[in-house]
Design a protein around this motif. Structure first.
Motif, PDB file in Angstrom:
ATOM      1  N   ARG A   5      40.454  41.480  23.361  1.00  0.00           N
ATOM      2  CA  ARG A   5      41.345  42.375  24.098  1.00  0.00           C
ATOM      3  C   ARG A   5      40.613  43.141  25.201  1.00  0.00           C
ATOM      4  NH1 ARG A   5      43.179  44.065  18.632  1.00  0.00           N
ATOM      5  NH2 ARG A   5      41.797  45.860  18.957  1.00  0.00           N
ATOM      6  N   LEU A   6      39.387  42.754  25.496  1.00  0.00           N
ATOM      7  CA  LEU A   6      38.633  43.454  26.526  1.00  0.00           C
ATOM      8  C   LEU A   6      39.274  43.268  27.895  1.00  0.00           C
ATOM      9  CD1 LEU A   6      34.965  42.512  25.594  1.00  0.00           C
ATOM     10  CD2 LEU A   6      36.042  44.753  25.319  1.00  0.00           C
ATOM     11  N   ARG A   7      39.044  44.232  28.769  1.00  0.00           N
ATOM     12  CA  ARG A   7      39.364  44.061  30.183  1.00  0.00           C
ATOM     13  C   ARG A   7      38.047  43.870  30.926  1.00  0.00           C
ATOM     14  NH1 ARG A   7      44.576  44.835  31.064  1.00  0.00           N
ATOM     15  NH2 ARG A   7      45.768  46.036  29.528  1.00  0.00           N
ATOM     16  N   LEU A   8      38.000  42.839  31.747  1.00  0.00           N
ATOM     17  CA  LEU A   8      36.794  42.525  32.500  1.00  0.00           C
ATOM     18  C   LEU A   8      37.042  42.765  33.979  1.00  0.00           C
ATOM     19  CD1 LEU A   8      35.657  39.201  30.770  1.00  0.00           C
ATOM     20  CD2 LEU A   8      35.074  41.561  30.167  1.00  0.00           C
ATOM     21  N   PHE A   9      36.168  43.538  34.591  1.00  0.00           N
ATOM     22  CA  PHE A   9      36.285  43.877  36.010  1.00  0.00           C
ATOM     23  C   PHE A   9      35.216  43.067  36.749  1.00  0.00           C
ATOM     24  CE2 PHE A   9      37.030  47.626  33.293  1.00  0.00           C
ATOM     25  CZ  PHE A   9      38.414  47.634  33.368  1.00  0.00           C
ATOM     26  N   VAL A  10      35.646  41.973  37.342  1.00  0.00           N
ATOM     27  CA  VAL A  10      34.706  40.977  37.847  1.00  0.00           C
ATOM     28  C   VAL A  10      34.423  41.184  39.321  1.00  0.00           C
ATOM     29  CG1 VAL A  10      34.251  38.511  38.109  1.00  0.00           C
ATOM     30  CG2 VAL A  10      35.548  39.337  36.118  1.00  0.00           C
ATOM     31  N   GLY A  11      33.145  41.171  39.650  1.00  0.00           N
ATOM     32  CA  GLY A  11      32.708  41.179  41.034  1.00  0.00           C
ATOM     33  C   GLY A  11      31.848  39.960  41.301  1.00  0.00           C
ATOM     34  N   GLY A  12      32.061  39.337  42.439  1.00  0.00           N
ATOM     35  CA  GLY A  12      31.292  38.149  42.783  1.00  0.00           C
ATOM     36  C   GLY A  12      32.156  37.159  43.532  1.00  0.00           C
ATOM     37  N   PRO A  13      31.563  36.062  43.971  1.00  0.00           N
ATOM     38  CA  PRO A  13      32.327  35.068  44.742  1.00  0.00           C
ATOM     39  C   PRO A  13      33.470  34.481  43.925  1.00  0.00           C
ATOM     40  CG  PRO A  13      29.950  34.700  44.943  1.00  0.00           C
ATOM     41  CD  PRO A  13      30.129  35.711  43.864  1.00  0.00           C
ATOM     42  N   ALA A  14      34.612  34.300  44.565  1.00  0.00           N
ATOM     43  CA  ALA A  14      35.794  33.781  43.880  1.00  0.00           C
ATOM     44  C   ALA A  14      35.559  32.389  43.326  1.00  0.00           C
ATOM     45  CB  ALA A  14      36.988  33.783  44.832  1.00  0.00           C
ATOM     46  N   ASP A  15      34.801  31.565  44.056  1.00  0.00           N
ATOM     47  CA  ASP A  15      34.585  30.207  43.570  1.00  0.00           C
ATOM     48  C   ASP A  15      33.703  30.183  42.323  1.00  0.00           C
ATOM     49  OD1 ASP A  15      32.443  31.043  45.270  1.00  0.00           O
ATOM     50  OD2 ASP A  15      31.731  28.980  45.370  1.00  0.00           O
ATOM     51  N   VAL A  16      32.776  31.135  42.232  1.00  0.00           N
ATOM     52  CA  VAL A  16      31.943  31.218  41.023  1.00  0.00           C
ATOM     53  C   VAL A  16      32.796  31.662  39.839  1.00  0.00           C
ATOM     54  CG1 VAL A  16      29.932  32.321  39.966  1.00  0.00           C
ATOM     55  CG2 VAL A  16      29.870  31.664  42.376  1.00  0.00           C
ATOM     56  N   LEU A  17      33.675  32.634  40.070  1.00  0.00           N
ATOM     57  CA  LEU A  17      34.586  33.051  39.007  1.00  0.00           C
ATOM     58  C   LEU A  17      35.465  31.896  38.559  1.00  0.00           C
ATOM     59  CD1 LEU A  17      36.022  35.025  37.144  1.00  0.00           C
ATOM     60  CD2 LEU A  17      37.366  35.803  39.106  1.00  0.00           C
ATOM     61  N   ASP A  18      35.967  31.128  39.504  1.00  0.00           N
ATOM     62  CA  ASP A  18      36.812  29.986  39.139  1.00  0.00           C
ATOM     63  C   ASP A  18      36.060  29.009  38.241  1.00  0.00           C
ATOM     64  OD1 ASP A  18      38.930  31.009  40.572  1.00  0.00           O
ATOM     65  OD2 ASP A  18      38.566  29.781  42.353  1.00  0.00           O
ATOM     66  N   ARG A  19      34.789  28.768  38.561  1.00  0.00           N
ATOM     67  CA  ARG A  19      34.011  27.820  37.765  1.00  0.00           C
ATOM     68  C   ARG A  19      33.760  28.320  36.350  1.00  0.00           C
ATOM     69  NH1 ARG A  19      30.878  27.238  42.441  1.00  0.00           N
ATOM     70  NH2 ARG A  19      29.058  28.274  41.524  1.00  0.00           N
ATOM     71  N   TYR A  20      33.556  29.625  36.221  1.00  0.00           N
ATOM     72  CA  TYR A  20      33.160  30.154  34.917  1.00  0.00           C
ATOM     73  C   TYR A  20      34.262  30.938  34.216  1.00  0.00           C
ATOM     74  CZ  TYR A  20      28.583  28.542  36.194  1.00  0.00           C
ATOM     75  OH  TYR A  20      27.537  27.737  36.557  1.00  0.00           O
ATOM     76  N   ARG A  21      35.455  30.887  34.749  1.00  0.00           N
ATOM     77  CA  ARG A  21      36.567  31.574  34.094  1.00  0.00           C
ATOM     78  C   ARG A  21      36.755  31.112  32.644  1.00  0.00           C
ATOM     79  NH1 ARG A  21      40.943  34.647  35.638  1.00  0.00           N
ATOM     80  NH2 ARG A  21      40.353  34.531  37.832  1.00  0.00           N
ATOM     81  N   PRO A  22      36.625  29.788  32.348  1.00  0.00           N
ATOM     82  CA  PRO A  22      36.763  29.381  30.936  1.00  0.00           C
ATOM     83  C   PRO A  22      35.770  30.069  30.005  1.00  0.00           C
ATOM     84  CG  PRO A  22      36.920  27.474  32.373  1.00  0.00           C
ATOM     85  CD  PRO A  22      36.475  28.611  33.235  1.00  0.00           C
ATOM     86  N   LEU A  23      34.593  30.380  30.510  1.00  0.00           N
ATOM     87  CA  LEU A  23      33.606  31.070  29.692  1.00  0.00           C
ATOM     88  C   LEU A  23      34.057  32.503  29.404  1.00  0.00           C
ATOM     89  CD1 LEU A  23      30.855  30.844  28.333  1.00  0.00           C
ATOM     90  CD2 LEU A  23      29.809  31.579  30.477  1.00  0.00           C
ATOM     91  N   LEU A  24      34.592  33.179  30.412  1.00  0.00           N
ATOM     92  CA  LEU A  24      35.092  34.536  30.212  1.00  0.00           C
ATOM     93  C   LEU A  24      36.310  34.551  29.302  1.00  0.00           C
ATOM     94  CD1 LEU A  24      34.759  35.990  33.833  1.00  0.00           C
ATOM     95  CD2 LEU A  24      33.164  36.201  31.924  1.00  0.00           C
ATOM     96  N   GLU A  25      37.092  33.485  29.360  1.00  0.00           N
ATOM     97  CA  GLU A  25      38.287  33.419  28.510  1.00  0.00           C
ATOM     98  C   GLU A  25      37.939  33.197  27.045  1.00  0.00           C
ATOM     99  OE1 GLU A  25      40.849  30.506  30.283  1.00  0.00           O
ATOM    100  OE2 GLU A  25      41.336  31.806  31.997  1.00  0.00           O
TER     101      GLU A  25
END
Length: 310
Positions: free
Chosen positions: A145-165
């Motif tokens: 239930r955490l909220r994550l406040f992500v900073g960084g390139p959008a394409d890097v977030l897209d690549r690693y979103r499954p890891l954060l999920e």
């Protein structure tokens, strides 16, 4: 399993499978459990060797140093108390030990200025960087239930979103912008929450002294234009005598100081922020570096000579 996932990743599958997790404290331990449950191979390092048993009980491996944990890992995840600990834990040798094309995800409530140099050094070793400071409690970490406040390139977030999920739901992952914006967002949330706590306590102490029943005032404020999540959700804990002893007062003060210094650097007004820092500095001087998110309120209660108890 690790090598198979890694090969998939190099072929276009961004999901890292070998994670080096630095920090096995209140937040790092439940996060470790989430990563393991999601099928990742996790190796943990913490300065406290007594944390090894809890880590292994979750199905993770233990390393005696950050460099050993990072060796060949696809992702480095840091969950340490603050900026000083992040710098201490991450010499160049750690970034160099990661697998080619790895990512560093910093879930620490870090200082933007401190993280800037770490990000530069990670990039020099070809390591992608995301900051993802957390909002929530250890129970939120355990139950995704955490909220994550992500900073960084959008394409890097897209690549690693499954890891954060693996540690939270997709709707709780907020991309705030480029490098530094995630840290600043978390610090701004802290500033407003602790400021609301102090302002609300002052108002309640005044209302109580003026003869207003605290329970009636609480309900009225909650339903008014002055209502807030603090009043609706967190105030009942204070009324029960719970000062939320889950985070250190010294850490709170340091984080509030970081955001006021950022305001100074960026040339924006910070009179209100300075007041919040001063109150928490006085609370720290009075109570010491103990746990208690609402100890500034306890300081105000002492000054008023009364407790906020309906």
């Amino acid at each position: 399993m690790g090598s198979g996932r890694c090969n998939d990743r190099e072929g276009g599958n961004p999901l890292a499978s070998r994670i080096a997790l630095v920090g096995a404290g209140r937040m790092g331990t439940p996060l470790c459990g989430r990563f393991v449950s999601a099928g990742h191979t996790v190796t943990v390092c913490d300065l406290r060797p007594e944390r090894e048993a809890a880590v292994r009980a979750l199905g993770a491996e233990w390393a005696s140093s950050v460099e050993k944990a990072a060796a060949g890992a696809d992702a480095l995840v840091t969950v340490v108390p603050g900026p000083d600990e992040a710098v201490s834990a991450l010499p160049d040798a750690v970034f160099a030990a990661l697998a080619p094309g790895a990512v560093w995800i910093d879930m620490t409530s870090n200082a933007p200025a401190t993280a800037r140099d770490l990000r530069r050094r990670a990039g020099a070793h070809g390591v992608d960087v995301l900051e993802a400071p957390m909002g929530g409690s250890p129970a939120d970490a355990e139950h995704a239930r955490l909220r994550l406040f992500v900073g960084g390139p959008a394409d890097v977030l897209d690549r690693y979103r499954p890891l954060l999920e693996a540690v939270t739901t997709p709707d709780r992952i907020r991309h705030m912008g480029g490098p530094g914006t995630g840290y600043t967002t978390k610090l701004l949330i802290n500033l407003l929450w602790f400021g609301q706590a102090a302002a609300t306590a002052e108002a309640l102490l005044l209302g109580q002294r003026a003869g207003i029943d605290l329970a009636a005032l609480h309900g009225t404020l909650a339903d008014s234009a002055a209502g807030s999540d603090f009043i609706r959700r967190d105030l009942p804990a204070l009324f029960a005598g719970d000062y939320l002893r889950s985070y250190g007062l010294d850490r709170i003060h340091d984080q509030l100081k970081v955001i006021t210094e950022e305001a100074q650097d960026l040339g924006t007004p910070h009179e209100m922020a300075d007041t919040v820092v001063r109150i928490h500095r006085r609370a720290l001087d009075h109570f010491g570096p103990v746990d208690g998110e609402l100890l500034a309120v306890a300081l105000l209660e002492e000054a008023a000579g009364t407790l906020l108890r309906p």
